[in-house]
Design an enzyme around this catalytic site. Structure first.
Site, PDB file in Angstrom:
ATOM      1  N   GLU A  50       0.802  -1.224   0.000  1.00  0.00           N
ATOM      2  CA  GLU A  50       0.000   0.000   0.000  1.00  0.00           C
ATOM      3  C   GLU A  50       0.833   1.271   0.000  1.00  0.00           C
ATOM      4  OE1 GLU A  50      -0.725  -2.640   1.757  1.00  0.00           O
ATOM      5  OE2 GLU A  50      -2.781  -3.202   1.241  1.00  0.00           O
ATOM      6  N   HIS A  97     -11.430  -4.349  10.057  1.00  0.00           N
ATOM      7  CA  HIS A  97     -12.049  -4.217   8.727  1.00  0.00           C
ATOM      8  C   HIS A  97     -13.389  -3.488   8.795  1.00  0.00           C
ATOM      9  CE1 HIS A  97      -9.043  -6.887   7.040  1.00  0.00           C
ATOM     10  NE2 HIS A  97      -9.634  -6.942   5.873  1.00  0.00           N
TER      11      HIS A  97
HETATM   12  C1  TPP Z   1      -2.463  -4.359   4.573  1.00  0.00           C
HETATM   13  C2  TPP Z   1      -3.508  -5.165   3.894  1.00  0.00           C
HETATM   14  N1  TPP Z   1      -3.657  -5.068   2.561  1.00  0.00           N
HETATM   15  C3  TPP Z   1      -4.589  -5.782   1.918  1.00  0.00           C
HETATM   16  C4  TPP Z   1      -5.421  -6.621   2.608  1.00  0.00           C
HETATM   17  C5  TPP Z   1      -6.505  -7.395   1.878  1.00  0.00           C
HETATM   18  N2  TPP Z   1      -6.108  -8.797   1.795  1.00  0.00           N
HETATM   19  C6  TPP Z   1      -6.488  -9.697   2.705  1.00  0.00           C
HETATM   20  S1  TPP Z   1      -5.815 -11.188   2.471  1.00  0.00           S
HETATM   21  C7  TPP Z   1      -5.015 -10.656   1.076  1.00  0.00           C
HETATM   22  C8  TPP Z   1      -4.165 -11.581   0.279  1.00  0.00           C
HETATM   23  C9  TPP Z   1      -3.057 -12.130   1.103  1.00  0.00           C
HETATM   24  O1  TPP Z   1      -2.343 -13.000   0.316  1.00  0.00           O
HETATM   25  P1  TPP Z   1      -1.328 -14.027   0.957  1.00  0.00           P
HETATM   26  O2  TPP Z   1      -0.415 -13.287   1.874  1.00  0.00           O
HETATM   27  O3  TPP Z   1      -0.728 -14.806  -0.114  1.00  0.00           O
HETATM   28  O4  TPP Z   1      -2.216 -14.939   1.920  1.00  0.00           O
HETATM   29  P2  TPP Z   1      -3.322 -16.011   1.498  1.00  0.00           P
HETATM   30  O5  TPP Z   1      -4.624 -15.296   1.460  1.00  0.00           O
HETATM   31  O6  TPP Z   1      -2.930 -16.591   0.212  1.00  0.00           O
HETATM   32  O7  TPP Z   1      -3.287 -16.990   2.626  1.00  0.00           O
HETATM   33  C10 TPP Z   1      -5.277  -9.316   0.841  1.00  0.00           C
HETATM   34  C11 TPP Z   1      -4.733  -8.532  -0.267  1.00  0.00           C
HETATM   35  C12 TPP Z   1      -5.263  -6.674   4.007  1.00  0.00           C
HETATM   36  N3  TPP Z   1      -6.065  -7.442   4.758  1.00  0.00           N
HETATM   37  N4  TPP Z   1      -4.306  -5.969   4.621  1.00  0.00           N
END
Ligand code: TPP
Ligand code: TPP
Ligand code: MG
Ligand code: MG
Lengths: 323, 335, 335, 323
Positions: free
Chosen positions: B71, B140
């Site tokens: 971000e 959230h």
């Molecule tokens: C700082 C932040 N940015 C974006 C999000 C939205 N978000 C939640 S889970 C996710 C993807 C995370 O991907 P990964 O680290 O690969 O974990 P996975 O969901 O695959 O277990 C995103 C973008 C968030 N919760 N926090």
């Protein structure tokens, strides 16, 4: 490769099965509309939390992610209280105030699921710092996804841990996606191991659907940390069996992929085949665990559904110790 | 003109402006979907909340694209692009994520113009979801607009309905200053008559959603809907003047003051945390500028000073409601 | 008891608590100095402002150490250490840097206890420099306490003199909740009688620095000094009741309300930005709870809604001053 | 190695000399108390800004740091208006509202000194994105120190730039310290080049006191970026001749080090020796530049001292374009 005792093998299987059953049931209940909030399931990654956490005691700490149920179970959290928490009930692990994305049990060294991507890594740095400060042999593990590795907090934590030589393991779970975005796009580096190693620590990649591979790599990392050898990274490659969250139609994904995964990349199947083939465990032992776990989860869901929600006055408690 | 959802109104605003001005680009996490996915289908999702469906197909990946989960890089990229001639829209999926990128917003984008002595402009929009109601818990579900409102150099927009969402977002994109555009996640399915073409609603002009004589109710974002319900419910007994400021920075203090001078009573309804908040700001403005008009003490209807709880029952108690607003109105009438 | 500087009072508070409790550790950027330096002399500097001189020599690098320039890791390390049994003090050199690490403060440390249903505590202190006056311009001169005050789960401390600094910092370190401790950079050389031993000043208890009958002046941090000067200057003509809340969260609303009930007039002096601010909060509290007591409209003395300018002349105009406070007092007397 | 034209060599020398003279004079004036605020000098690093920026046009953008005067000068900002800005005068580059730490000239592609460590990198990403979007051949450069490389924003920007294949150069200036902390402590990685390269881009290290080395490495990186080859990192190793900021007693440092630096690591001396030795320039040409620059800076200081400060009403202007 080390021989693992029956006790260890049975424990590993029970944990993985418990995660599988817990999450599969949550999927069903979520679709039925009985579980509130957002939820992200750990299906397909069971061997990772299990392979890592089996090296840990309650005095070791882990930080987790939005996809945290598996980490909780592997770290020894009470499954019924977890289910109560997912249902946001008063007797849940967090009194129903945390829910799926904030489930925690500090007494078990589980520092919380975390709804902010990458936020767990600095917290694990802190837990490792506690160990260093108090001179305990404890370690900390920062679980995090492939997507999370692009968050500044994770990079900072890696350098920080190396500089302070902290007893910390970065347990990176590469499940191929961050939400709707594949790793082949979001990662500029050659791979996650190379990039982590460049921060100045040992890093290795393993098959995250092979319990034994994860267990061994994590074992090395944990032993190194306990011995004062500083941090390391273990990247476990697995895949997400479900959508990013429950309800995700996964339009960005070839759904045939998931069928293949369930067929060929199922950590439980692989574990079962191997331990039966090499004679370390019998099918009946595993079947018995399956039955017990199924019953446990069923009971947990029934209890959770029937349990009372928090009381209205709970709304304003637990903000401060004193104010 | 046709009935459109809040979601659709947002999409249309972005489409109009991207059509009109090639300097408008749009990026964020998973706003397109499918980058790197096994379906090999960019444009697969159109955003977590479906607000961007179809835009990738129309504008292509030079103008709308997904990013890594970074971000600070996203917000900085928007600020840097704005400084150098583009008019970027950046998405911060949830307002709650501001903590990982706040510097780029409040110390960089917001301050360039002043620090550089007026020799720069930073035309950019940061879209984000806000608010409670989905059981998404403490990280959230936050409102957080008071934090942005506090910062000189930012403009802050809180639409309360689909019509305003479209007009305010168009204004935000055309605006030459950095704009924080906050969409309440519970409102995406709200339906309303919305013109098909582009139109801009100016900032700093409150909308009086119910005209009345007895009590001024200033409500923000989604709370306007609740305030309107209370006005309708009490109609005939107590007459409410419901004010939707639409932007908290700039804030239309004039309309608020005039209303209180007319009614003599004030209730402020806000979903944000109560301390150093938009609700406190409104009361403070009125106390400073229309003290003598106040017949009874103003009343603040906000959540308590606590994080947002996960449990649906608690969450419902947490957010101001038709009931708590009505009680506040009765209180200022009685007091 | 002896005359001590604000700087020295801070050092003593930390020393007492590190001596008393082995779980207290302290880290941040350049608080020790010399890590990796060619003089090969750890402990070389004792902080950018000299507030930590001698602590490294006494406590050693297990308990006090420097870190890379990674504020998210610093704040998260403090939060994680606090969750697991330590009582860390973390330094954020300038409050202005909160933007790169705010998530770890407001979404993590502040919310653990609530999100975890009371089954956790996070005893940590974040020290930081604040305020204008050194010509350090827009990114090194901000107040920002309204942002922290807005967040449930945080406590916020603003000492206005060396005696309070020591007692409040000791309380902060002993406190079981996360505490934001804000030190005005212009005050480090202020001198005052300060006891040699440890003592704690409880949070949420305002200090009435001048007792009076005509006007209540609520002032924060460094502004208390200016308000006192105005009180002394007007003594005999107008009698001011000067209130220093000392902590903005919790805020001692009772003392403020009682005072306004006595004086009937209110001036609030705050160095923070004006919108959604601590100044607005105080006025709002009074309007809600003591409206009838107000004989004239309350007046807010704050900077304008602009970033902090670099030019010394402009900076002097920016910050509230004895002159602007006096003018406000005369206005509420006349109004 | 490419032959450089006389024009290029003379320009390089003039820029470096201007930075040297500007900063040396600011040091004197700061000590005399005539310059307000905090200030961080670029002495010792002149060849870096110069070697990089000589590849850039006004349409290319740079983001800078708290130590930004050198970048400004190398990027073509008006030296008199810069001095006026340091003195916070009304006719300064930023009307006296920015001062040393926020000095900027967008018309020259100088996106501002920046008082937040690491904050410039994302901004340069944005400028590179503008180039990509508009299809111009422009590039962006993110200047940043060794200490800044540990800030999450910088890591995020590196990955981001690689993913989007942006025309961006990370110009890392390793001057050995971040404030009072040496790089041997704050960096966990083997070195900055390895760590940057692991993000998936070309990276090289050069002697930052050798104009020619910087110029050539930067030239490769800029050419690559202009040709659509994506980002790269150039790490220039130099040393800080002064304290972190003016007034820093540098107790953490062996002060003999600085004497050595001035003797053996002076980019101007090295440049002069080389161009005279190989016959490309004559001493008189360089002396003439020295004299002109000295006069320019002297005039700038005198003008700045005499100039009027901002007017009181300037306090509240320039916050918004409209409000
Ligand atoms: C700082 C932040 N940015 C974006 C999000 C939205 N978000 C939640 S889970 C996710 C993807 C995370 O991907 P990964 O680290 O690969 O974990 P996975 O969901 O695959 O277990 C995103 C973008 C968030 N919760 N926090
Ligand atoms: C986010 C942030 N953290 C800390 C600081 C304080 N600070 C200013 S300069 C500096 C050191 C920077 O070191 P480096 O990047 O090596 O640059 P150099 O000063 O050596 O040019 C620090 C810690 C800051 N301005 N911003
Ligand atoms: Mg993933
Ligand atoms: Mg440096």
């Amino acid at each position: 490769m080390v021989e693992l005792s029956q006790t260890v093998l049975l424990k590993a299987y029970r944990l993985m099965r418990t995660i599988r059953e817990f999450e599969s049931r949550v999927a069903v209940e979520f679709e039925a509309g009985t579980v509130p909030g957002f939820t992200h399931l750990y299906l397909g990654q069971e061997a990772i939390a299990t392979g890592v956490c089996m090296h840990l005691t309650d005095a070791d700490a882990i930080s987790s992610t939005h996809r945290g149920h598996g980490h909780c179970i592997a770290k020894g959290c009470d499954v019924k209280k977890m289910m109560l928490e997912l249902y946001c009930k008063r007797d849940g692990l967090c009194k129903g105030k945390g829910g799926s994305m904030h489930i925690a049990d500090i007494s078990k060294g589980m520092l919380g699921a975390n709804a902010i991507v990458g936020a767990g890594a600095p917290l694990a740095v802190g837990a490792a710092l506690t160990a260093r400060t108090l001179g305990t042999p404890n370690v900390a593990v920062a679980f995090g996804g492939d997507g999370a590795t692009n968050q500044g907090t994770v990079f900072e934590s890696m350098n920080f841990a190396v500089v302070l030589r902290l007893p910390l393991i970065f347990a990176v779970e590469n499940n191929g996606y961050g939400e709707h975005t594949g790793i082949s796009y979001h990662l500029g580096a050659k791979d996650l191991v190379t990039r982590s190693a460049a921060f100045g620590m040992p890093a290795e990649e393993v098959d995250g659907t092979d319990f034994f591979a994860v267990y061994e790599a994590a074992g090395r990392a944990v032993a190194r940390a306990r011995a004062g050898g500083g941090p390391s990274t273990v990247v476990s490659v697995a895949a997400r069996w479900r959508g990013h969250f429950e309800g995700d139609p996964q339009t960005y994904r070839d759904l045939a992929e998931i069928k293949e995964l369930r067929k060929h990349k199922d950590c439980l199947k692989k574990f079962r085949q191997r331990v039966i083939a090499d004679g370390s465990l019998k099918a009946e032992q595993l079947d018995a665990i399956d039955a017990e776990v199924a019953q446990l989860i069923d009971a947990a869901v029934n209890e959770a559904k029937a349990a009372p929600p928090p009381a209205p006055e709970d709304l304003t408690t637990d903000v401060y110790v004193s104010y | 003109m046709s009935k459109k959802s809040f979601r659709h109104a947002i999409t249309e605003a972005i489409r109009h402006e991207m059509e009109r001005d090639p300097r408008v680009i749009f990026f964020g996490e998973d706003i397109v979907g499918g980058f790197g996915g096994s379906a090999n289908k960019r444009g697969a999702s159109g955003g977590i909340m479906g607000t961007t469906v179809g835009l990738y197909e129309q504008f292509g990946e030079k103008r709308i694209f997904d990013t890594p989960i970074s971000e600070s890089a996203i917000m900085g990229a928007a600020a840097g692009a704005a400084l150098t001639g583009l008019r970027p829209i950046a998405e911060l999926m949830f307002a709650d994520f501001l903590g990982v990128c706040f510097d780029q917003i409040f110390n960089q984008a917001a301050k360039f113009r002043y620090m550089f002595g007026g020799n720069a402009k930073t035309p950019m929009v940061i879209r984000m979801m806000t608010g409670a109601g989905f059981g998404a818990a403490a990280q959230h579900s936050q409102a957080l607009w008071p934090i942005f409102t506090h910062i000189p150099g930012l403009k802050v927009v809180l639409p309360s309905n689909p019509y305003d969402a479209k007009g305010l977002l168009i204004q935000a994109i055309r605006d030459d200053d950095p704009v924080i555009f906050m969409e309440h996640k519970v409102m995406y399915d709200d339906m309303m008559e919305v013109p098909d073409g582009p139109y801009a609603i100016p900032f700093g002009e409150a909308n009086v959603t119910r005209a009345g004589d007895d009590v001024t109710v200033v409500a923000f974002g989604r709370m306007v809907q609740f305030a309107n319900k209370v006005a309708d419910k009490l109609a005939g007994k107590i007459s409410l003047d419901v004010i939707d400021p639409r932007t908290t920075s700039p804030m239309d203090t004039e309309t608020i003051i005039e209303s209180v001078e007319h009614t003599g009573r004030l209730v402020v309804v806000d979903e944000a945390y109560p301390l150093c908040s938009t609700a406190s700001e409104v009361i403070s403005i009125v106390a400073e500028h229309a003290l003598k008009a106040l017949k009874t003490a103003p009343v603040k209807v906000t959540p308590p000073h606590t994080p947002v709880p996960a449990a649906p029952g608690l969450e419902a108690l947490y957010v101001p409601s038709v009931e708590t607003i009505e009680k506040a109105v009765l209180k200022v009438m009685a007091g």
